[in-house]
Design a protein around this motif. Structure first.
Motif, PDB file in Angstrom:
ATOM      1  N   SER A 307       0.629  -1.192   0.070  1.00 48.64           N
ATOM      2  CA  SER A 307       0.050  -0.055   0.032  1.00 48.64           C
ATOM      3  C   SER A 307       0.720   1.283  -0.144  1.00 48.64           C
ATOM      4  N   GLU A 346       0.717   2.301  -6.706  1.00 51.62           N
ATOM      5  CA  GLU A 346       0.585   2.229  -5.326  1.00 51.62           C
ATOM      6  C   GLU A 346       0.809   0.406  -5.100  1.00 51.62           C
ATOM      7  N   ASN A 348       1.273  -3.632  -4.037  1.00 50.41           N
ATOM      8  CA  ASN A 348       0.913  -4.706  -3.112  1.00 50.41           C
ATOM      9  C   ASN A 348       1.850  -5.777  -3.137  1.00 50.41           C
TER      10      ASN A 348
END
Length: 675
Positions: A307, A346, A348
């Motif tokens: 994140s 972003e 993950n």
């Protein structure tokens, strides 16, 4: 006629070393003494190296073996024998060396050959005797001769084949021989030189490039390879770079190959022409100038939490006019992320991988070195458990633990603690094992483990795991009250105890017969137990032992004890009283009979004697000790009923038949509470 051999000798003329081709004589001479002058017939025999070479009969004392032309084969050890009238004489051996060898003769099967063909040579040493060593020499202009040798054991010639290589234009061959003599190796002269002319099936190829120089990335480059051949059959031209074939043609005089030049095209190129066994090669170095340098990819972070934001940038030093793209590498191929110099995203955990950027100018594409991006999810609280599943461990045995985190991006570092002491660090994907090899008595404290990875959340710790240490049973023992001998009908207490062992303990009592008989078992939260066996019987006599075990699953057996069940004291007294009463009754009858008989014989005087006897008997009863009778004591009685009855029967023997009666005092004691 009497004669005798003084000596036999062998001589060589002109000397023991003779030049090859010169005449040579071997003379055998016999020196003889005679008593008178008379004629004898002599048999002369000459040997060379143990083989017969000359024999003659003469009336002279000398014999000559003539060799008109000496050869190296005549070299050897010579000796002779002379016989006459049944007598013999022998000479010593003499070594003769014929120095020098005959000149060898060299012949070739072809005078003119083509590259790739074979020339067969034959070298012969006439009049020489094997074994011989033949040396062949290949002589090229402006180079040292190449020499090969062959050992021939059974013939005086040898043959050898030579492959005609590329560049063998005019060849010369010669040969010479060697043989082994007593002083070492002897060499012959060199043979005649044989000339062989070589023809080329095709000329060495020519390799050129267009343009020939100043080649830059993105330029079109063309290679051309050509040759001239006498025959175009079975003819092949091949273009290679770093042993990789780029192009090839068959039965043509030239080859062409073109490509868009890149920096990887710099290097050495080969043009190879082959026809049958003949191959010729031309090499050319090509240099391609760089159009623009390799791009570089930079990342805002290479290790980051999920994140978080990631920025990838692609750059070329001092060069900006290029088409950029950023890709992610995968086993199935490159994944295009964006046609741009900069990428923001972003991340993950699935974005972990290798990334590169590509730049294109004039059709030339260059790729940066890969950048590894690692995205981490936090580890979950680890779980510490025992591999066996049981929270108990036996003293001295190993204990294996496993620490496991369900969540978290590997690699995960696990740390094991015993109390507050760090025992082991293990880096693995999702779990780690720890072996505590030797559990001590005080090791029932807590175990725990930590788990951490590169996530910024830090370390997670498991709950404390407590284990129970089971002490195995040690040194079981068995005792009884009373011990050893037990009276019939009484109670017996058996005590089984252990020196150490964790509770509860299972105690078992056994009697040893033909097979083991379990008498009693009990589970006790103590290190000892008592089993009361009531009303002992004669059949309870035997050997007893006990066995103890606990959760360590080890059975410990005591030493056996022996119990004898005997008669009680009152039973012994009843039997003794019965026997003695019978004896006393019999004695009274005898006394009464004796008194009656005396009374009839003596009258009143016997009555006086009888009155005087009574006090004496009374006194004897009070003061006398047992004589022939048995003294029974309840506490000391150890015989069984059968032996007692036997003793009683024996007491009824000759004593009862005696004319005089002895009185025995019987004393029955009470039961000894200690026995």
């Amino acid at each position: 006629q009497v004669f005798t051999f003084n000596r036999v000798e062998i001589r060589v003329q002109p000397s023991v070393k003779v030049k090859n081709g010169a005449p040579m004589s071997i003379i055998c001479h016999a020196d003889i003494s005679k008593n008178t002058d008379f004629q004898l017939k002599y048999n002369f025999t000459i040997f060379k190296d143990g083989k017969l070479v000359f024999m003659t009969v003469s009336d002279k004392e000398d014999a000559r073996y003539e060799i008109p032309v000496a050869r190296s084969s005549n070299t050897g050890e010579y000796k002779c024998t002379v016989k006459a009238e049944g007598k013999s004489g022998f000479s010593n051996s003499t070594y003769v060396w014929v120095a020098g060898m005959t000149k060898p003769i060299l012949t070739a099967d072809k005078k003119e050959v083509v590259e790739g063909e074979v020339v067969k040579l034959r070298c012969e040493l006439p009049e020489e005797v094997p074994p011989l060593v033949f040396f062949f020499r290949k002589i090229k202009t402006n180079s040292a001769p190449k020499e090969n040798h062959v050992l021939e054991q059974n013939q005086n010639f040898s043959e050898m084949e030579y492959y005609v290589e590329e560049g063998d234009n005019i060849l010369q061959f010669d040969c010479f021989g060697k043989r082994l003599v007593k002083s070492g190796w002897e060499s012959s002269q060199h043979s005649n030189k044989t000339l062989v002319t070589v023809k080329e099936p095709f000329i060495k190829p020519t390799l050129i490039t267009r343009p020939s120089s100043n080649i830059t990335e993105g330029d079109q480059i063309e290679f051309e390879c050509s040759t001239v051949a006498a025959k175009m059959r079975d003819f092949e031209i091949i273009l290679l770079k770093n042993r990789t074939i780029l192009n090839s043609v068959r039965d043509k005089k030239f080859l062409k190959y073109s490509t868009v030049a890149t920096q990887e095209d710099s290097g050495e190129y080969e043009c190879k022409v082959e026809q049958g066994p003949v191959s010729k090669t031309t090499r050319l170095n090509v240099f391609v100038s760089e159009l623009f340098p390799e791009p570089s990819l930079s990342a805002s972070m290479t290790k980051l939490d999920e994140s978080k934001d990631l920025t990838l940038s692609c750059n070329i030093n001092s060069f900006r006019r290029a088409n950029f793209s950023i890709v992610r590498k995968s086993s199935s191929g490159d994944i295009l992320l964006k046609n741009s110099r900069v990428l923001k995203m972003e991340v993950n955990v699935n974005d972990t991988g290798s990334y590169t950027c590509k730049a294109e100018v004039k059709g030339i594409v260059k790729e940066s070195k890969p950048v590894r991006i690692n995205v981490y999810a936090p580890v979950s609280k680890p779980t510490l458990s025992i591999v066996s599943g049981s929270p108990e461990v036996v003293l001295g045995k190993p204990l294996q633990l496993i620490c496991h985190s369900v969540m978290g991006t590997p690699p995960i570092t696990f740390t094991f603690y015993k109390g507050n002491e760090v025992k082991k660090n293990v880096t693995n994907d999702t779990y780690a094992m720890f072996l505590d090899e030797d559990i001590g008595l005080n090791d029932d404290g807590g175990y725990k483990c930590d788990a951490r990875n590169n996530h910024s959340s830090g370390v997670k710790t498991s709950n404390i795991l407590n284990v129970t240490v089971i002490v195995p049973i040690r040194d079981a023992s068995l005792g009884s009250v009373p011990y050893g001998e037990v009276e019939v009908g009484s109670d017996t207490a058996f005590l089984c105890s252990v020196k150490e062992g964790s509770w509860p303990i299972d105690f078992k009592f056994f009697k040893k017969t033909d097979h083991e008989v379990l008498l009693h078992e009990v589970r006790a939260y103590s290190d000892r137990t008592i089993w009361h066996k009531k009303t002992m019987k004669r059949k309870d006599t035997g050997t007893y032992y006990c066995m103890a075990s606990n959760r360590a699953s080890v059975d410990v057996r005591s030493h056996p004890i022996t119990i004898s069940v005997i008669l009680a004291a009152w039973q012994k007294g009843v039997i003794a009283a019965f026997v003695l009463t019978a004896i006393a009754g019999a004695g009274a009858v005898v006394v009464w009979w004796f008194l009656c008989k005396k009374k009839k014989a003596k009258g009143p005087s016997m009555e006086m004697s009888g009155s005087a006897l009574a006090p004496n008997l009374t006194s004897e009863k009070l003061t006398g000790q047992p004589s022939d009778g048995n003294y029974y004591s309840g506490s000391g009685y150890i015989e069984d009923n059968e032996n007692h009855m036997k003793s009683t029967d024996e007491s009824k023997g000759p004593d009862l038949e005696s004319a005089e009666v002895d009185y025995t005092e019987v004393e029955v004691s009470t039961l000894d509470p200690h026995r």
